[in-house]
Design an enzyme around this catalytic site. Structure first.
Site, mmCIF file in Angstrom:
data_model
loop_
_atom_site.group_PDB
_atom_site.id
_atom_site.type_symbol
_atom_site.label_atom_id
_atom_site.label_comp_id
_atom_site.label_asym_id
_atom_site.label_seq_id
_atom_site.Cartn_x
_atom_site.Cartn_y
_atom_site.Cartn_z
ATOM 1 N N ASP A 132 0.797 -1.207 0.000
ATOM 2 C CA ASP A 132 0.000 0.000 0.000
ATOM 3 C C ASP A 132 0.842 1.274 0.000
ATOM 4 O O ASP A 132 0.362 2.323 0.350
ATOM 5 C CB ASP A 132 -0.850 -0.083 1.291
ATOM 6 C CG ASP A 132 -1.897 1.000 1.369
ATOM 7 O OD1 ASP A 132 -2.252 1.514 0.324
ATOM 8 O OD2 ASP A 132 -2.333 1.324 2.475
ATOM 9 N N CYS A 186 -21.187 -10.494 -7.130
ATOM 10 C CA CYS A 186 -22.007 -9.401 -6.580
ATOM 11 C C CYS A 186 -23.468 -9.550 -7.034
ATOM 12 O O CYS A 186 -24.389 -9.127 -6.337
ATOM 13 C CB CYS A 186 -21.482 -8.040 -7.023
ATOM 14 S SG CYS A 186 -20.034 -7.483 -6.108
ATOM 15 N N CYS A 189 -27.040 -7.445 -6.253
ATOM 16 C CA CYS A 189 -26.967 -6.760 -4.947
ATOM 17 C C CYS A 189 -26.434 -5.329 -5.087
ATOM 18 O O CYS A 189 -25.455 -5.084 -5.789
ATOM 19 C CB CYS A 189 -26.055 -7.559 -4.016
ATOM 20 S SG CYS A 189 -25.820 -6.793 -2.403
ATOM 21 N N CYS A 192 -24.088 -2.047 -0.881
ATOM 22 C CA CYS A 192 -23.027 -1.061 -0.602
ATOM 23 C C CYS A 192 -23.385 0.309 -1.192
ATOM 24 O O CYS A 192 -23.187 1.349 -0.551
ATOM 25 C CB CYS A 192 -21.681 -1.545 -1.133
ATOM 26 S SG CYS A 192 -21.643 -1.910 -2.906
ATOM 27 N N CYS A 196 -24.098 3.791 1.340
ATOM 28 C CA CYS A 196 -23.064 4.826 1.463
ATOM 29 C C CYS A 196 -23.701 6.192 1.731
ATOM 30 O O CYS A 196 -24.412 6.732 0.883
ATOM 31 C CB CYS A 196 -22.227 4.892 0.187
ATOM 32 S SG CYS A 196 -20.968 6.193 0.277
ATOM 33 N N CYS A 239 -13.860 4.407 7.299
ATOM 34 C CA CYS A 239 -15.281 4.043 7.272
ATOM 35 C C CYS A 239 -15.404 2.608 6.773
ATOM 36 O O CYS A 239 -14.708 2.217 5.843
ATOM 37 C CB CYS A 239 -16.028 4.985 6.324
ATOM 38 S SG CYS A 239 -17.760 4.520 6.103
ATOM 39 N N CYS A 242 -19.600 0.324 3.680
ATOM 40 C CA CYS A 242 -19.843 -0.487 2.478
ATOM 41 C C CYS A 242 -19.384 -1.934 2.652
ATOM 42 O O CYS A 242 -19.814 -2.823 1.926
ATOM 43 C CB CYS A 242 -19.218 0.149 1.235
ATOM 44 S SG CYS A 242 -17.425 0.170 1.246
ATOM 45 N N CYS A 246 -22.078 -5.584 3.259
ATOM 46 C CA CYS A 246 -21.861 -6.571 2.189
ATOM 47 C C CYS A 246 -22.223 -7.977 2.691
ATOM 48 O O CYS A 246 -21.678 -8.437 3.693
ATOM 49 C CB CYS A 246 -20.401 -6.541 1.742
ATOM 50 S SG CYS A 246 -20.009 -7.804 0.512
#
Length: 307
Positions: A132, A186, A189, A192, A196, A239, A242, A246
Protein backbone atom coordinates in the site's frame (compact mmCIF):
# COMPACT_ATOMS: atom_id res chain seq x y z
CA UNK A 1 10.96 -26.18 -15.79
CA UNK A 2 7.16 -26.31 -15.51
CA UNK A 3 7.29 -28.90 -12.74
CA UNK A 4 9.75 -26.62 -10.96
CA UNK A 5 7.32 -23.73 -11.31
CA UNK A 6 4.54 -25.78 -9.72
CA UNK A 7 6.82 -26.92 -6.88
CA UNK A 8 8.11 -23.40 -6.23
CA UNK A 9 4.56 -22.01 -6.22
CA UNK A 10 3.43 -24.66 -3.75
CA UNK A 11 6.42 -23.93 -1.50
CA UNK A 12 5.73 -20.19 -1.56
CA UNK A 13 2.03 -20.68 -0.76
CA UNK A 14 2.83 -23.06 2.10
CA UNK A 15 5.29 -20.57 3.59
CA UNK A 16 2.79 -17.70 3.19
CA UNK A 17 0.27 -19.76 5.15
CA UNK A 18 2.86 -20.51 7.85
CA UNK A 19 3.53 -16.77 8.16
CA UNK A 20 -0.17 -16.17 8.88
CA UNK A 21 -1.43 -14.95 5.53
CA UNK A 22 -5.05 -15.78 4.78
CA UNK A 23 -4.31 -16.70 1.18
CA UNK A 24 -1.74 -16.34 -1.57
CA UNK A 25 -2.26 -16.11 -5.34
CA UNK A 26 0.24 -15.70 -8.18
CA UNK A 27 -0.16 -13.85 -11.50
CA UNK A 28 2.18 -13.29 -14.40
CA UNK A 29 3.80 -9.84 -14.27
CA UNK A 30 2.89 -7.65 -17.23
CA UNK A 31 0.95 -4.60 -18.35
CA UNK A 32 -2.57 -4.35 -16.86
CA UNK A 33 -4.34 -3.64 -20.12
CA UNK A 34 -7.91 -3.62 -18.83
CA UNK A 35 -7.00 -1.31 -15.94
CA UNK A 36 -5.34 1.43 -18.03
CA UNK A 37 -8.51 3.08 -19.45
CA UNK A 38 -10.29 2.64 -16.09
CA UNK A 39 -7.53 4.38 -14.16
CA UNK A 40 -7.28 7.14 -16.78
CA UNK A 41 -11.04 7.77 -16.60
CA UNK A 42 -11.00 7.75 -12.79
CA UNK A 43 -8.24 10.39 -12.70
CA UNK A 44 -9.86 12.51 -15.43
CA UNK A 45 -13.04 12.62 -13.34
CA UNK A 46 -11.04 13.98 -10.42
CA UNK A 47 -12.08 11.09 -8.17
CA UNK A 48 -8.65 11.21 -6.49
CA UNK A 49 -9.50 14.60 -4.90
CA UNK A 50 -6.43 15.94 -3.09
CA UNK A 51 -4.66 12.55 -3.28
CA UNK A 52 -2.22 13.84 -5.84
CA UNK A 53 0.07 10.85 -5.36
CA UNK A 54 -2.57 8.84 -7.28
CA UNK A 55 -1.69 10.89 -10.37
CA UNK A 56 2.01 10.04 -10.19
CA UNK A 57 3.75 7.06 -11.81
CA UNK A 58 0.83 6.21 -14.12
CA UNK A 59 2.94 3.74 -16.13
CA UNK A 60 4.41 2.06 -13.06
CA UNK A 61 0.93 1.52 -11.63
CA UNK A 62 0.04 -0.51 -14.68
CA UNK A 63 3.31 -2.34 -15.28
CA UNK A 64 5.23 -4.08 -12.45
CA UNK A 65 8.21 -4.70 -14.73
CA UNK A 66 8.93 -0.98 -14.31
CA UNK A 67 9.16 -1.50 -10.53
CA UNK A 68 11.30 -4.64 -10.53
CA UNK A 69 13.78 -5.33 -13.33
CA UNK A 70 12.91 -8.52 -15.16
CA UNK A 71 9.76 -9.06 -13.07
CA UNK A 72 8.04 -12.34 -13.97
CA UNK A 73 5.55 -12.92 -11.14
CA UNK A 74 3.30 -10.89 -8.85
CA UNK A 75 2.58 -12.78 -5.63
CA UNK A 76 -0.53 -11.34 -3.94
CA UNK A 77 -1.20 -11.99 -0.27
CA UNK A 78 -4.18 -11.36 1.99
CA UNK A 79 -3.93 -10.80 5.74
CA UNK A 80 -7.15 -10.95 7.74
CA UNK A 81 -7.80 -8.01 10.09
CA UNK A 82 -11.39 -8.68 11.12
CA UNK A 83 -11.49 -8.19 14.93
CA UNK A 84 -13.04 -10.55 17.46
CA UNK A 85 -14.70 -7.63 19.27
CA UNK A 86 -15.85 -4.44 17.61
CA UNK A 87 -16.59 -0.99 19.05
CA UNK A 88 -20.00 -0.27 20.56
CA UNK A 89 -22.34 1.22 17.97
CA UNK A 90 -23.14 4.25 20.17
CA UNK A 91 -19.66 5.76 20.10
CA UNK A 92 -17.42 7.43 17.47
CA UNK A 93 -16.12 4.84 15.03
CA UNK A 94 -12.73 4.05 13.55
CA UNK A 95 -12.13 1.56 10.73
CA UNK A 96 -11.53 -1.98 11.92
CA UNK A 97 -8.22 -2.13 10.05
CA UNK A 98 -6.85 0.51 12.45
CA UNK A 99 -7.75 -1.26 15.72
CA UNK A 100 -4.31 -2.83 16.15
CA UNK A 101 -0.77 -1.93 15.15
CA UNK A 102 -0.10 -0.18 11.84
CA UNK A 103 -0.49 -2.87 9.21
CA UNK A 104 2.41 -1.51 7.14
CA UNK A 105 4.90 -2.69 9.77
CA UNK A 106 3.12 -5.97 10.51
CA UNK A 107 2.94 -7.01 6.84
CA UNK A 108 6.36 -5.65 5.79
CA UNK A 109 7.96 -7.96 8.35
CA UNK A 110 6.07 -10.99 7.02
CA UNK A 111 6.85 -10.09 3.39
CA UNK A 112 10.51 -9.68 4.22
CA UNK A 113 10.51 -13.19 5.76
CA UNK A 114 8.73 -14.61 2.73
CA UNK A 115 11.21 -13.05 0.31
CA UNK A 116 14.09 -14.32 2.44
CA UNK A 117 12.56 -17.82 2.36
CA UNK A 118 12.29 -17.70 -1.45
CA UNK A 119 15.91 -16.55 -1.76
CA UNK A 120 17.15 -19.23 0.65
CA UNK A 121 15.09 -22.16 -0.62
CA UNK A 122 14.88 -21.43 -4.34
CA UNK A 123 17.92 -19.34 -5.24
CA UNK A 124 19.09 -15.88 -6.20
CA UNK A 125 15.78 -14.18 -6.74
CA UNK A 126 15.45 -10.44 -7.12
CA UNK A 127 12.23 -8.90 -5.78
CA UNK A 128 10.48 -6.17 -3.85
CA UNK A 129 7.74 -6.13 -1.24
CA UNK A 130 4.80 -3.72 -1.52
CA UNK A 131 2.26 -2.78 1.14
CA UNK A 132 0.00 0.00 0.00
CA UNK A 133 3.00 2.34 -0.19
CA UNK A 134 4.00 2.25 -3.86
CA UNK A 135 2.22 2.58 -7.20
CA UNK A 136 0.85 -0.99 -7.32
CA UNK A 137 -2.81 -1.71 -8.18
CA UNK A 138 -3.09 -4.32 -5.45
CA UNK A 139 -6.78 -5.16 -5.89
CA UNK A 140 -6.32 -5.71 -9.63
CA UNK A 141 -3.39 -8.05 -9.01
CA UNK A 142 -5.19 -9.95 -6.25
CA UNK A 143 -8.18 -10.44 -8.58
CA UNK A 144 -5.90 -11.50 -11.46
CA UNK A 145 -4.37 -14.14 -9.20
CA UNK A 146 -7.75 -15.59 -8.26
CA UNK A 147 -7.95 -14.36 -4.66
CA UNK A 148 -11.36 -12.72 -5.15
CA UNK A 149 -13.24 -10.29 -7.36
CA UNK A 150 -13.38 -6.50 -7.18
CA UNK A 151 -16.89 -5.71 -5.94
CA UNK A 152 -19.27 -2.83 -6.60
CA UNK A 153 -17.72 -0.97 -3.63
CA UNK A 154 -14.29 -1.41 -5.33
CA UNK A 155 -13.05 -3.71 -2.54
CA UNK A 156 -11.67 -7.16 -3.20
CA UNK A 157 -14.27 -9.71 -2.05
CA UNK A 158 -13.97 -13.44 -1.50
CA UNK A 159 -16.83 -15.89 -1.05
CA UNK A 160 -15.25 -17.59 1.94
CA UNK A 161 -14.12 -14.60 4.01
CA UNK A 162 -15.66 -11.40 2.68
CA UNK A 163 -13.38 -8.36 2.42
CA UNK A 164 -11.88 -7.45 5.79
CA UNK A 165 -8.23 -8.07 4.94
CA UNK A 166 -5.10 -6.24 3.82
CA UNK A 167 -3.59 -6.87 0.39
CA UNK A 168 0.16 -6.96 -0.19
CA UNK A 169 2.49 -8.04 -3.00
CA UNK A 170 5.89 -9.49 -3.70
CA UNK A 171 7.06 -8.80 -7.23
CA UNK A 172 9.88 -11.16 -8.19
CA UNK A 173 11.92 -12.10 -11.27
CA UNK A 174 11.09 -15.82 -11.03
CA UNK A 175 8.53 -17.43 -13.37
CA UNK A 176 5.96 -19.46 -11.42
CA UNK A 177 2.76 -21.44 -11.86
CA UNK A 178 -0.01 -18.85 -12.36
CA UNK A 179 -3.50 -18.83 -10.90
CA UNK A 180 -6.60 -17.83 -12.84
CA UNK A 181 -9.15 -15.12 -11.94
CA UNK A 182 -12.38 -16.05 -10.18
CA UNK A 183 -15.88 -14.88 -11.21
CA UNK A 184 -17.83 -11.89 -9.90
CA UNK A 185 -20.43 -12.81 -7.28
CA UNK A 186 -22.01 -9.40 -6.58
CA UNK A 187 -25.00 -10.30 -8.74
CA UNK A 188 -27.87 -7.82 -8.51
CA UNK A 189 -26.97 -6.76 -4.95
CA UNK A 190 -26.62 -3.00 -4.41
CA UNK A 191 -26.31 -3.01 -0.59
CA UNK A 192 -23.03 -1.06 -0.60
CA UNK A 193 -24.29 1.57 -3.07
CA UNK A 194 -27.55 2.07 -1.12
CA UNK A 195 -25.81 2.29 2.27
CA UNK A 196 -23.06 4.83 1.46
CA UNK A 197 -24.15 8.01 3.28
CA UNK A 198 -22.06 10.34 1.09
CA UNK A 199 -23.01 8.60 -2.18
CA UNK A 200 -19.35 7.99 -2.97
CA UNK A 201 -20.14 4.86 -5.02
CA UNK A 202 -21.24 6.81 -8.07
CA UNK A 203 -21.88 3.69 -10.18
CA UNK A 204 -21.37 -0.03 -9.67
CA UNK A 205 -17.59 -0.63 -9.38
CA UNK A 206 -16.82 3.13 -9.46
CA UNK A 207 -15.98 5.02 -6.26
CA UNK A 208 -15.45 8.77 -6.20
CA UNK A 209 -12.57 8.77 -3.72
CA UNK A 210 -13.07 12.47 -3.01
CA UNK A 211 -16.54 11.78 -1.54
CA UNK A 212 -15.54 8.86 0.67
CA UNK A 213 -15.64 9.27 4.46
CA UNK A 214 -12.17 7.67 4.61
CA UNK A 215 -10.90 10.44 2.35
CA UNK A 216 -12.43 13.21 4.47
CA UNK A 217 -11.21 11.78 7.78
CA UNK A 218 -7.69 10.77 6.71
CA UNK A 219 -6.54 12.29 3.42
CA UNK A 220 -8.17 15.72 3.26
CA UNK A 221 -5.81 18.36 4.65
CA UNK A 222 -8.00 21.36 3.86
CA UNK A 223 -11.18 22.39 5.64
CA UNK A 224 -13.93 19.81 5.78
CA UNK A 225 -16.86 20.68 3.46
CA UNK A 226 -19.82 22.04 5.44
CA UNK A 227 -22.32 20.29 3.18
CA UNK A 228 -21.00 16.95 4.48
CA UNK A 229 -22.07 17.72 8.03
CA UNK A 230 -24.46 15.08 9.33
CA UNK A 231 -23.53 12.46 6.71
CA UNK A 232 -20.69 10.67 8.46
CA UNK A 233 -22.63 8.38 10.79
CA UNK A 234 -20.11 8.85 13.66
CA UNK A 235 -17.01 7.81 11.66
CA UNK A 236 -13.91 9.74 12.72
CA UNK A 237 -11.16 7.65 11.07
CA UNK A 238 -11.93 5.73 7.91
CA UNK A 239 -15.28 4.04 7.27
CA UNK A 240 -16.48 0.44 7.01
CA UNK A 241 -20.11 1.00 5.98
CA UNK A 242 -19.84 -0.49 2.48
CA UNK A 243 -18.11 -3.54 3.92
CA UNK A 244 -20.38 -3.93 6.95
CA UNK A 245 -23.46 -4.20 4.73
CA UNK A 246 -21.86 -6.57 2.19
CA UNK A 247 -23.57 -9.99 2.47
CA UNK A 248 -20.25 -11.77 1.89
CA UNK A 249 -18.89 -10.34 5.14
CA UNK A 250 -21.24 -12.62 7.06
CA UNK A 251 -18.39 -15.08 6.56
CA UNK A 252 -15.69 -12.91 8.16
CA UNK A 253 -13.80 -14.70 10.93
CA UNK A 254 -11.72 -13.01 13.66
CA UNK A 255 -8.00 -12.69 12.92
CA UNK A 256 -5.43 -14.45 15.11
CA UNK A 257 -2.59 -11.96 14.59
CA UNK A 258 -1.43 -10.65 18.02
CA UNK A 259 -0.20 -7.34 16.55
CA UNK A 260 -3.66 -6.58 15.14
CA UNK A 261 -5.55 -6.95 18.42
CA UNK A 262 -7.14 -3.67 19.60
CA UNK A 263 -5.81 -1.64 22.51
CA UNK A 264 -8.17 -2.56 25.40
CA UNK A 265 -8.94 1.13 26.09
CA UNK A 266 -10.14 1.67 22.53
CA UNK A 267 -13.12 -0.66 22.90
CA UNK A 268 -14.19 1.12 26.10
CA UNK A 269 -14.21 4.66 24.66
CA UNK A 270 -17.55 6.46 24.94
CA UNK A 271 -18.38 9.56 22.90
CA UNK A 272 -17.42 11.66 25.92
CA UNK A 273 -14.02 9.92 26.13
CA UNK A 274 -13.38 10.67 22.48
CA UNK A 275 -14.45 14.30 22.86
CA UNK A 276 -12.17 14.77 25.87
CA UNK A 277 -9.22 12.75 24.54
CA UNK A 278 -5.84 14.26 25.45
CA UNK A 279 -2.69 14.09 23.41
CA UNK A 280 -1.19 11.73 26.04
CA UNK A 281 -4.10 9.30 25.76
CA UNK A 282 -3.94 9.55 21.97
CA UNK A 283 -0.23 8.66 22.08
CA UNK A 284 -0.81 5.77 24.47
CA UNK A 285 -3.79 4.15 22.74
CA UNK A 286 -2.61 4.74 19.17
CA UNK A 287 1.13 4.37 19.77
CA UNK A 288 1.79 2.08 16.79
CA UNK A 289 -1.55 2.52 15.06
CA UNK A 290 -2.51 3.68 11.57
CA UNK A 291 -4.70 6.31 13.33
CA UNK A 292 -1.49 8.32 13.82
CA UNK A 293 -1.76 9.21 10.12
CA UNK A 294 -4.44 11.75 10.89
CA UNK A 295 -2.47 13.07 13.90
CA UNK A 296 -4.03 14.24 17.16
CA UNK A 297 -5.19 17.55 15.66
CA UNK A 298 -6.78 15.76 12.68
CA UNK A 299 -8.68 13.41 14.97
CA UNK A 300 -9.90 16.35 17.05
CA UNK A 301 -10.99 18.15 13.88
CA UNK A 302 -13.02 15.08 12.80
CA UNK A 303 -14.66 14.70 16.23
CA UNK A 304 -15.54 18.40 16.37
CA UNK A 305 -17.08 18.15 12.90
CA UNK A 306 -19.52 15.54 14.23
CA UNK A 307 -20.40 17.21 17.52
Amino acid sequence: MNSNRVTYSQQIKAEAKRLGFLSCGIAQAGFLEAEAPRLERWLKNGFQGEMQYMENHFDKRLDPTLLVDGAKSVISLLLNYYPETIQNSDTYQISKYAYGEDYHFVIKQKLSELLQYIQTEIGEINGRAFVDSAPVLDKAWAAKSGLGWVGKNSNLITQKTGSFYFIAELIIDLPLDYDTPTTDHCGTCTACIDACPTQAIVAPYVVDGSKCISYYTIELQNQLPVEMKGTWNDWIFGCDICQDVCPWNRFSKPNTEPALQPHPDLLQFSKKDWEEITEDTFRKVFKNSAVKRTKFKGLQRNINFLK
